[in-house]
Each structure stands twice: as structure tokens, then as C-alpha cells.
Design a protein around this motif. Structure first.
Motif, PDB file in Angstrom:
ATOM      1  N   ARG A 156       0.844  -1.197   0.000  1.00 51.72           N
ATOM      2  CA  ARG A 156       0.000   0.000   0.000  1.00 51.72           C
ATOM      3  C   ARG A 156       0.880   1.248   0.000  1.00 51.72           C
ATOM      4  O   ARG A 156       2.032   1.234   0.445  1.00 51.72           O
ATOM      5  CB  ARG A 156      -0.912   0.001   1.230  1.00 51.72           C
ATOM      6  N   ARG A 157       0.310   2.331  -0.497  1.00 52.61           N
ATOM      7  CA  ARG A 157       1.021   3.610  -0.526  1.00 52.61           C
ATOM      8  C   ARG A 157       1.034   4.170   0.899  1.00 52.61           C
ATOM      9  O   ARG A 157       0.007   4.623   1.413  1.00 52.61           O
ATOM     10  CB  ARG A 157       0.337   4.568  -1.499  1.00 52.61           C
ATOM     11  N   LEU A 158       2.193   4.171   1.530  1.00 51.54           N
ATOM     12  CA  LEU A 158       2.281   4.447   2.963  1.00 51.54           C
ATOM     13  C   LEU A 158       1.862   5.867   3.324  1.00 51.54           C
ATOM     14  O   LEU A 158       1.344   6.113   4.411  1.00 51.54           O
ATOM     15  CB  LEU A 158       3.705   4.179   3.450  1.00 51.54           C
ATOM     16  N   THR A 159       2.087   6.808   2.432  1.00 55.39           N
ATOM     17  CA  THR A 159       1.771   8.209   2.738  1.00 55.39           C
ATOM     18  C   THR A 159       0.267   8.465   2.796  1.00 55.39           C
ATOM     19  O   THR A 159      -0.158   9.506   3.294  1.00 55.39           O
ATOM     20  CB  THR A 159       2.391   9.142   1.690  1.00 55.39           C
ATOM     21  N   GLU A 160      -0.538   7.539   2.294  1.00 53.07           N
ATOM     22  CA  GLU A 160      -1.991   7.721   2.281  1.00 53.07           C
ATOM     23  C   GLU A 160      -2.682   7.027   3.450  1.00 53.07           C
ATOM     24  O   GLU A 160      -3.910   7.085   3.568  1.00 53.07           O
ATOM     25  CB  GLU A 160      -2.571   7.200   0.959  1.00 53.07           C
ATOM     26  N   LEU A 161      -1.927   6.372   4.321  1.00 54.93           N
ATOM     27  CA  LEU A 161      -2.510   5.596   5.411  1.00 54.93           C
ATOM     28  C   LEU A 161      -2.635   6.439   6.677  1.00 54.93           C
ATOM     29  O   LEU A 161      -1.817   7.323   6.930  1.00 54.93           O
ATOM     30  CB  LEU A 161      -1.645   4.375   5.703  1.00 54.93           C
ATOM     31  N   ASN A 162      -3.676   6.130   7.477  1.00 56.15           N
ATOM     32  CA  ASN A 162      -3.759   6.768   8.786  1.00 56.15           C
ATOM     33  C   ASN A 162      -2.768   6.102   9.730  1.00 56.15           C
ATOM     34  O   ASN A 162      -2.098   5.131   9.364  1.00 56.15           O
ATOM     35  CB  ASN A 162      -5.190   6.725   9.332  1.00 56.15           C
ATOM     36  N   SER A 163      -2.676   6.613  10.926  1.00 56.31           N
ATOM     37  CA  SER A 163      -1.649   6.152  11.858  1.00 56.31           C
ATOM     38  C   SER A 163      -1.761   4.652  12.143  1.00 56.31           C
ATOM     39  O   SER A 163      -0.752   3.937  12.156  1.00 56.31           O
ATOM     40  CB  SER A 163      -1.753   6.941  13.166  1.00 56.31           C
ATOM     41  N   GLN A 164      -2.968   4.164  12.345  1.00 56.75           N
ATOM     42  CA  GLN A 164      -3.165   2.746  12.662  1.00 56.75           C
ATOM     43  C   GLN A 164      -2.835   1.865  11.461  1.00 56.75           C
ATOM     44  O   GLN A 164      -2.190   0.818  11.603  1.00 56.75           O
ATOM     45  CB  GLN A 164      -4.600   2.505  13.106  1.00 56.75           C
ATOM     46  N   GLU A 165      -3.257   2.283  10.272  1.00 58.31           N
ATOM     47  CA  GLU A 165      -2.972   1.514   9.058  1.00 58.31           C
ATOM     48  C   GLU A 165      -1.477   1.474   8.768  1.00 58.31           C
ATOM     49  O   GLU A 165      -0.942   0.443   8.365  1.00 58.31           O
ATOM     50  CB  GLU A 165      -3.720   2.127   7.870  1.00 58.31           C
ATOM     51  N   LEU A 166      -0.815   2.608   8.971  1.00 60.64           N
ATOM     52  CA  LEU A 166       0.628   2.667   8.742  1.00 60.64           C
ATOM     53  C   LEU A 166       1.363   1.734   9.693  1.00 60.64           C
ATOM     54  O   LEU A 166       2.281   1.009   9.290  1.00 60.64           O
ATOM     55  CB  LEU A 166       1.118   4.105   8.912  1.00 60.64           C
ATOM     56  N   GLU A 167       0.948   1.746  10.951  1.00 60.97           N
ATOM     57  CA  GLU A 167       1.559   0.864  11.941  1.00 60.97           C
ATOM     58  C   GLU A 167       1.432  -0.595  11.516  1.00 60.97           C
ATOM     59  O   GLU A 167       2.392  -1.372  11.586  1.00 60.97           O
ATOM     60  CB  GLU A 167       0.880   1.077  13.299  1.00 60.97           C
ATOM     61  N   TRP A 168       0.235  -0.973  11.062  1.00 64.18           N
ATOM     62  CA  TRP A 168      -0.008  -2.353  10.641  1.00 64.18           C
ATOM     63  C   TRP A 168       0.847  -2.704   9.419  1.00 64.18           C
ATOM     64  O   TRP A 168       1.467  -3.769   9.367  1.00 64.18           O
ATOM     65  CB  TRP A 168      -1.477  -2.574  10.324  1.00 64.18           C
ATOM     66  N   GLU A 169       0.869  -1.844   8.437  1.00 60.91           N
ATOM     67  CA  GLU A 169       1.593  -2.125   7.201  1.00 60.91           C
ATOM     68  C   GLU A 169       3.094  -2.331   7.480  1.00 60.91           C
ATOM     69  O   GLU A 169       3.717  -3.215   6.892  1.00 60.91           O
ATOM     70  CB  GLU A 169       1.401  -0.979   6.207  1.00 60.91           C
ATOM     71  N   LEU A 170       3.641  -1.548   8.369  1.00 60.22           N
ATOM     72  CA  LEU A 170       5.062  -1.662   8.689  1.00 60.22           C
ATOM     73  C   LEU A 170       5.353  -2.854   9.591  1.00 60.22           C
ATOM     74  O   LEU A 170       6.269  -3.642   9.319  1.00 60.22           O
ATOM     75  CB  LEU A 170       5.544  -0.373   9.365  1.00 60.22           C
ATOM     76  N   LEU A 171       4.573  -3.008  10.650  1.00 60.31           N
ATOM     77  CA  LEU A 171       4.839  -4.065  11.617  1.00 60.31           C
ATOM     78  C   LEU A 171       4.479  -5.438  11.065  1.00 60.31           C
ATOM     79  O   LEU A 171       5.258  -6.390  11.187  1.00 60.31           O
ATOM     80  CB  LEU A 171       4.076  -3.794  12.911  1.00 60.31           C
ATOM     81  N   ALA A 172       3.306  -5.559  10.439  1.00 61.56           N
ATOM     82  CA  ALA A 172       2.899  -6.853   9.880  1.00 61.56           C
ATOM     83  C   ALA A 172       3.799  -7.252   8.723  1.00 61.56           C
ATOM     84  O   ALA A 172       4.086  -8.435   8.524  1.00 61.56           O
ATOM     85  CB  ALA A 172       1.435  -6.800   9.416  1.00 61.56           C
TER      86      ALA A 172
END
Length: 314
Positions: free
Chosen positions: A190-206
Motif C-alpha cells: 500500500r502507498r504508505l503516505t496515504e494511510l492513517n496512523s493505525q494503518e501505517l503501523e499495521w503495514e510496517l509491523l505486519a
């Protein structure tokens, strides 16, 4: 205008001129020192590797994606790197010896030119085409060329038969042979700059945790410790959050890494490789890599890392 006024203005002019001249000389000296002491490292960014011989009609050729690259051309390029004794870096090599500089460059790599080969998205071709090439080169020259794979674990898990993407088992095979350096491309591209804080956390950690789970690797290699931003899209918010999980972050912006300038581990540039580039063009870019000399990386200005030179002539 009296003599005192003229004298005062003349003194002011001399002082200002001297100060400006000193700054210019200092800046030029700094520029020359940094450039003479810097180290150029081309980091090549590939995607899917295809065999152009399989595209034998016009309709099939229309399906070729611009970032696909022909396996015959890739073979010529990496054979050139092996024959000319390039040091093909892993992400940990780059981090340890050039970014963090926690260790000196090993003596066996002095007088070599450093490059890195990266492949995004984990297409099945990393197993069916790239791995056989790397094995063939190892047999021919007696040396391993370890390539970097930036993987989205969601794509791997949702394609368990490896119809389009490499399976966990296939990735483990190349890892076990020390031919794959496997790192994160986020969880689902996913495009990381378009994610909210929770989504960004998930995309990076998962992206990190599930990739490590997929590989089930118990050795001492650094798995999913470095990140490539999907769509070459990042900002300060993304990079700050990424720094909590990853040691470095890679762009895809057709620029060359130049060790010796500002320090930024989370904006490492990569050179875009597309369908139209010839092996000779890639060889020419690789030739701009610096030959490593003893002590070259240890100038005081070398604490500033990661300036870019745009390759506008390719």
C-alpha cells in the motif's frame, strides 16, 4: 564626505569582502574534500524478470510491463559484475560498513567496486529465473552474488502455489543457499503516505513480522530489517514510524547513493531499471561505483551520509 567616513566605509568593505571570500573558500574546500572522499554506490532496482523469447507474437509483447526485465539481459549484466570482481552488497553490508560504519570494510573487499541488486514484489521469477542464474554464476566463478528481495508477505501468502509470486518455501531455499537477502516491502504494497496512523503501523509491523514468520528462519541473518517504500512514496511521518522497526528505508527514484554527504538512513536512493535499458547501459552505471581504498570512508565529513546524483544521462 570626510576622510573618517571614507576610511570607515573602506574598512567595512574590506571586512565584509574578507568574510565572504573566507566562506566561499571554505565551502569550496568542503565541497572538494567531500567529493574526493565520497563513495558512489549504484543500487539497481528491478521488478519482474521475464524471458523475452516466450513473447513471440505482437499480442504477447503488448502484455510486457515497463518495469519487466529480460533474463538474457540480466544474465549479461550480473556476469559482468562477477567477472569484474564487483562487491555485490547486502542491505546489512551497506548498513554496517557504509551507513552506520560500525565496522571497517573487510580487507578482501578493498580495491573492489560496491553495487547492490534489488528485486521488488517477490515475483515467481526470483525463484524460476534469478536463482538458477545465481547458482550458475557460483559454479562458473566460485563466488556468490547475493541479491536483495523486497517482499510483501500478503502477496506471498495469498498465492500459496506460486502462480505469480514466490512461495515461502521457494524464498527459504534461496535464503538457505545465501543467495537471497530478504527484506520488507510493507505488508501489502500500500502507498504508505496515504494511510492513517493505525494503518501505517499495521503495514510496517505486519510486513516485518509476517515475512519473518513466512521464512521461519532460525539463523543469524537480518530478515525484514530494512524497508523499500511501495510506489517510491515516503515522507517524514512514514520515515519516523519506519525507524521504529527498520534500520533503513529505500526509495526508487533513479538516483545514485553517494556516501559522504547528509546523514539519512531512510532515504536511500535506487536506480530504476526498466525494459528498455540495455545490459551495456547498466554496466556503464556500475562503472561509476567507487573503487574502495583503505581509509577512504573515514574522513570526518563521512559522518554525513546519502547524497544523490541524478542519472539524467541514462
Amino acid at each position: 564626505m570626510n576622510l573618517a567616513t571614507i576610511t570607515s566605509r573602506l574598512i567595512s568593505f574590506v571586512v565584509i569582502f574578507t568574510a565572504v571570500l573566507w566562506l566561499v573558500v571554505f565551502d569550496l574546500e568542503t565541497w572538494f574534500i567531500v567529493n574526493s572522499e565520497s563513495v558512489n554506490i549504484p543500487i539497481f532496482g528491478f521488478h519482474n524478470i521475464i524471458d523475452l523469447r516466450e513473447y513471440n507474437d505482437r499480442a504477447a509483447k503488448k502484455s510486457i510491463y515497463g518495469l519487466d526485465y529480460d533474463v538474457q539481459n540480466l544474465a549479461q549484466f550480473i556476469d559482468y559484475l562477477a567477472r569484474h570482481n564487483y562487491w555485490v552488497l547486502t542491505t546489512e553490508d551497506l548498513y554496517t560498513y557504509f551507513l552506520n560504519r560500525s565496522r571497517p570494510v573487510p580487507p578482501q573487499h578493498l580495491n573492489q567496486k560496491p553495487v547492490m541488486l534489488t528485486f521488488d514484489d517477490g515475483y515467481k521469477s526470483v525463484y524460476t529465473r534469478i536463482l538458477p542464474l545465481l547458482k550458475e554464476l557460483e559454479n562458473r566463478y566460485g563466488k556468490k552474488l547475493e541479491v536483495v528481495l523486497f517482499i510483501n508477505p500478503k502477496q506471498t501468502r495469498e498465492d500459496p502455489k506460486g502462480d505469480r509470486y514466490a512461495t515461502c518455501e521457494q524464498l527459504r531455499e534461496g535464503l538457505a543457499q545465501n543467495l537471497y537477502d530478504i527484506q520488507s516491502h510493507g505488508y501489502s504494497h500500500r502507498r504508505l503516505t496515504e494511510l492513517n496512523s493505525q494503518e501505517l503501523e499495521w503495514e510496517l509491523l505486519a510486513g516485518q513480522e509476517q515475512l519473518r514468520s513466512c521464512l521461519n528462519y532460525g539463523g543469524d541473518r537480518a530478515i525484514a530489517s530494512h524497508l523499500a517504500y511501495a510506489y517510491n512514496d515516503s515522507n517524514s511521518t512514514v520515515e519516523k514510524r519506519a525507524s521504529q522497526y527498520y534500520r533503513s528505508g529505500y526509495l526508487y527514484n533513479h538516483q545514485m547513493l553517494k556516501i559522504g554527504w547528509q546523514k539519512d538512513f531512510y532515504r536511500i536512493p535506487r536506480i530504476r531499471v526498466d525494459f528498455n535499458q540495455t545490459p551495456e547501459q547498466l554496466m556503464q552505471i556500475a562503472s561509476f561505483a567507487s573503487t574502495l581504498k583503505s581509509g577512504r570512508m573515514f574522513h570526518p565529513f563521512q559522518s554525513r551520509v546519502n547524497a544523490n546524483i541524478f542519472l539524467n544521462f541514462f
